[in-house]
Design a protein around this motif. Sequence first.
Motif, short mmCIF file in Angstrom:
data_model
loop_
_atom_site.label_atom_id
_atom_site.label_comp_id
_atom_site.label_asym_id
_atom_site.label_seq_id
_atom_site.Cartn_x
_atom_site.Cartn_y
_atom_site.Cartn_z
N SER A 63 1.07 -1.01 0.26
CA SER A 63 -0.03 0.13 0.01
C SER A 63 0.61 1.42 -0.31
N ASP A 64 0.13 1.94 -0.59
CA ASP A 64 0.38 3.51 -0.35
C ASP A 64 1.76 4.17 0.94
N GLU A 65 0.98 3.31 2.12
CA GLU A 65 1.96 3.84 3.75
C GLU A 65 2.79 2.91 3.73
N GLU A 66 2.87 1.29 3.09
CA GLU A 66 3.75 0.71 3.63
C GLU A 66 4.78 0.53 2.79
N ILE A 67 4.87 1.58 1.48
CA ILE A 67 5.61 2.20 0.79
C ILE A 67 6.61 3.53 2.21
N ALA A 68 5.13 3.97 1.99
CA ALA A 68 6.12 5.43 2.90
C ALA A 68 7.09 5.30 4.19
N LEU A 69 6.12 3.76 4.49
CA LEU A 69 7.38 3.29 5.86
C LEU A 69 8.51 2.49 5.90
N LEU A 70 8.52 2.10 4.45
CA LEU A 70 9.81 1.85 3.58
C LEU A 70 10.78 2.49 3.40
N MET A 71 10.30 3.82 3.17
CA MET A 71 11.45 4.67 2.66
C MET A 71 11.41 5.38 4.12
N THR A 72 11.10 5.33 5.19
CA THR A 72 10.67 6.47 6.11
C THR A 72 12.60 6.22 6.92
N VAL A 73 13.66 6.93 7.40
CA VAL A 73 14.25 6.78 7.62
C VAL A 73 14.24 6.06 8.93
N PRO A 74 14.66 4.75 9.35
CA PRO A 74 14.72 4.46 10.64
C PRO A 74 14.95 4.64 12.02
N TYR A 75 14.86 4.73 12.88
CA TYR A 75 15.13 4.61 14.55
C TYR A 75 16.21 3.00 14.20
N ARG A 76 17.30 3.45 14.42
CA ARG A 76 18.32 1.70 13.91
C ARG A 76 18.87 1.18 15.28
N GLY A 77 18.74 -0.30 15.54
CA GLY A 77 19.03 -0.98 16.14
C GLY A 77 17.70 -2.09 16.21
N SER A 78 17.97 -2.94 16.58
CA SER A 78 16.81 -4.16 15.77
C SER A 78 17.30 -5.08 16.99
N LEU A 79 17.59 -5.62 18.04
CA LEU A 79 17.76 -6.01 19.08
C LEU A 79 16.52 -5.50 20.07
N PRO A 80 15.62 -6.44 20.26
CA PRO A 80 14.62 -6.28 21.49
C PRO A 80 14.73 -5.97 22.79
N THR A 81 16.53 -6.55 23.42
CA THR A 81 17.18 -6.95 24.72
C THR A 81 18.90 -6.08 24.52
N ALA A 82 18.78 -5.44 26.05
CA ALA A 82 20.31 -5.71 25.56
C ALA A 82 21.79 -6.25 25.54
N VAL A 83 21.37 -7.50 25.99
CA VAL A 83 21.59 -9.21 25.55
C VAL A 83 21.11 -9.61 24.36
N PRO A 84 21.45 -9.94 23.53
CA PRO A 84 20.30 -11.03 22.25
C PRO A 84 20.34 -12.10 22.80
N THR A 85 19.66 -12.75 22.52
CA THR A 85 18.47 -13.64 22.94
C THR A 85 18.73 -14.55 21.75
N ASP A 86 18.14 -14.26 20.82
CA ASP A 86 18.93 -15.51 19.55
C ASP A 86 20.25 -16.42 19.61
N PRO A 87 19.50 -17.11 19.88
CA PRO A 87 21.10 -17.73 19.80
C PRO A 87 22.31 -17.50 18.34
N LEU A 88 21.93 -17.68 17.28
CA LEU A 88 23.27 -17.08 16.51
C LEU A 88 23.21 -15.85 16.58
#
Length: 150
Positions: A63-88
Amino acid sequence: MTTRAELTEKIVAHKTFNDIKWSDVAAAVGQSKEWTTAALMGQISLSKEQAYAAGNALGLNFSDEEIALLMTVPYRGSLPTAVPTDPLIYRLYEVVNVYGTTMKALIEEEFGDGIMSAIDFTMDISRKADPKGDRVTIVLDGKFLPYKMY
């Protein structure tokens, strides 16, 4: 209203269900698989043309809204916790915890006082065949930025 996190979940679920490769999406977008994946995971903004190309490659009619989200400069940093819990991700975190001071010392010895850019930067992830089990090769290539005196 869709959030960027919800759009990422939609993209990943659709890609997985339809057995689409990141490298195929990247070819359509015209960027590396690493850059394209980071962008579609919400860490880099796309141009309108890149967003439409990604949607076409994924078979998603954004949708136009989704395209706009993909174009928006993000807040970088994708980890939900300070110490990652995903094994990889945790193993990569562990590499930096164990070898970070070594990397810092060797970079400073070679280049001087400064940092490696994560902006003027490329990454390559590949598979290397090995009889004892295939190896993951990660190359991080960032411009050296010396601290300036003033």
